[in-house]
Design an enzyme around this catalytic site. Sequence first.
Site, PDB file in Angstrom:
ATOM      1  N   LYS A  47       1.181  -1.305   0.490  1.00 53.77           N
ATOM      2  CA  LYS A  47       0.067  -0.341   0.188  1.00 53.77           C
ATOM      3  C   LYS A  47       1.062   0.989   0.281  1.00 53.77           C
ATOM      4  O   LYS A  47       2.028   0.693   0.442  1.00 53.77           O
ATOM      5  CB  LYS A  47      -0.701  -0.113   1.624  1.00 53.77           C
ATOM      6  N   TYR A 281      15.050  31.706   7.443  1.00 54.17           N
ATOM      7  CA  TYR A 281      13.517  31.675   8.072  1.00 54.17           C
ATOM      8  C   TYR A 281      13.765  32.098   9.647  1.00 54.17           C
ATOM      9  O   TYR A 281      14.134  31.352  10.447  1.00 54.17           O
ATOM     10  CB  TYR A 281      12.717  31.389   7.372  1.00 54.17           C
TER      11      TYR A 281
END
Length: 391
Positions: A47, A281
Amino acid sequence: MRLNAPTVPGSSELITGTVSVDLDAIEHNVRILRAHTTAPHFMAVVKGNAYGHGLLETARSAVAAGADWLGTAQLSEALTLRRDGITTPILAWLYLATSSGGAITDAVQHDIDVSLGSVAQLEVVAGTAHALGRTAFIHLELDSGLSRGGARREDWPALVAAARAAELTGAVSVRGVWTHLAWADVPAHPANTAAVADFEEAVQEAHDVGLTPTLRHVSSSANILARPEFHFDMVRAGLAMYGLSPAEHLDPADFSLRPALSVSAPVVLVKHVPAGTGVSYEHRAITHESRYLGLIPLGYADGIPKGISGSSIVMVGGHKVPVIGKVCMDQFMVDLGHQTGVKVGDTALLFGDPEVGAASADDWGAAINSHGDEIINRIAPRLQRVYTHGR
Ligand SMILES: *Cc1c(COP(=O)(O)O)cnc(C)c1O
């Protein structure tokens, strides 16, 4: 406007990060796990694009190494496997059963077994198969405590009775009875013993109404490694097959399991900065001394978790160096220290095989208070997968 295809560089020249998938490791791990269980059948769970490893390549390797079942959550992934010509039995346990039956039609026509956990789902599947003049092969799921898919214990008698009635019409055949444990990742938890006892009762009730399922299956990776008494007729392997730890205290290396996935990128810029330089940042990191910084062209758009900032986890030039400052969308910086022989184009190995000194995906998971499966599953599809095989 049309691009003149031959003049456009190949994607390998443009994409800066590489996801390497070691298919030999997948095959090795399947063999180890198969040898570890007495269950006659082995499902490779693929999956989520095979936990980020690539659906088709992983499925083919797992089958080559002895997996005789494939498992997907989404039915769409099961259909992709079939369309690629994979004929191995497949079970899918997540799909929308509506009265139009579209998805189920595909499943039945492509010989994909589907899981069922309610009489309503059963009616759609049986109705669709009947309309096609075919038999749908189904696995009845008991909800043994996860409260996800499956029928609760009190709803089970009605489900098995309805399944038997549908079987007598020829519309369905109950091939499996299964459950997924709420404490699957904590093998010693007493709730597992209770859930498996419930499961055995549920199997008995299925037999009592005349069903003859040949596949009883319960265990995912942690219980494959730790609870042989839960293996029944088939086990469903995910994490361990990918070489990741399926539970605390279960170290894949102790079972000779090897991680298959590694992520790397070239250093694209090296620069010297003085003490007191804010990095990325909001200057969450400020250099205390003069440093060399390396720019790595991967960011949270590629699946690099923001929480990794500050961890000494990226291998560059033979050392593990820290991620410094906030991770940006497409890039982040590493602190290369005072002096560095690192050059543009050198490889930064984010995670991979611990044998080569790299951090593991499990180390990355631990560094962000999560688990390796979250790391490997979020690596972006835009990164090129490079498969190695037959080394
Ligand atoms: C994901 C999953 C598995 C595999 O679990 P791992 O811990 O990765 O081995 C098995 N069964 C079901 C139903 C699953 O959803």
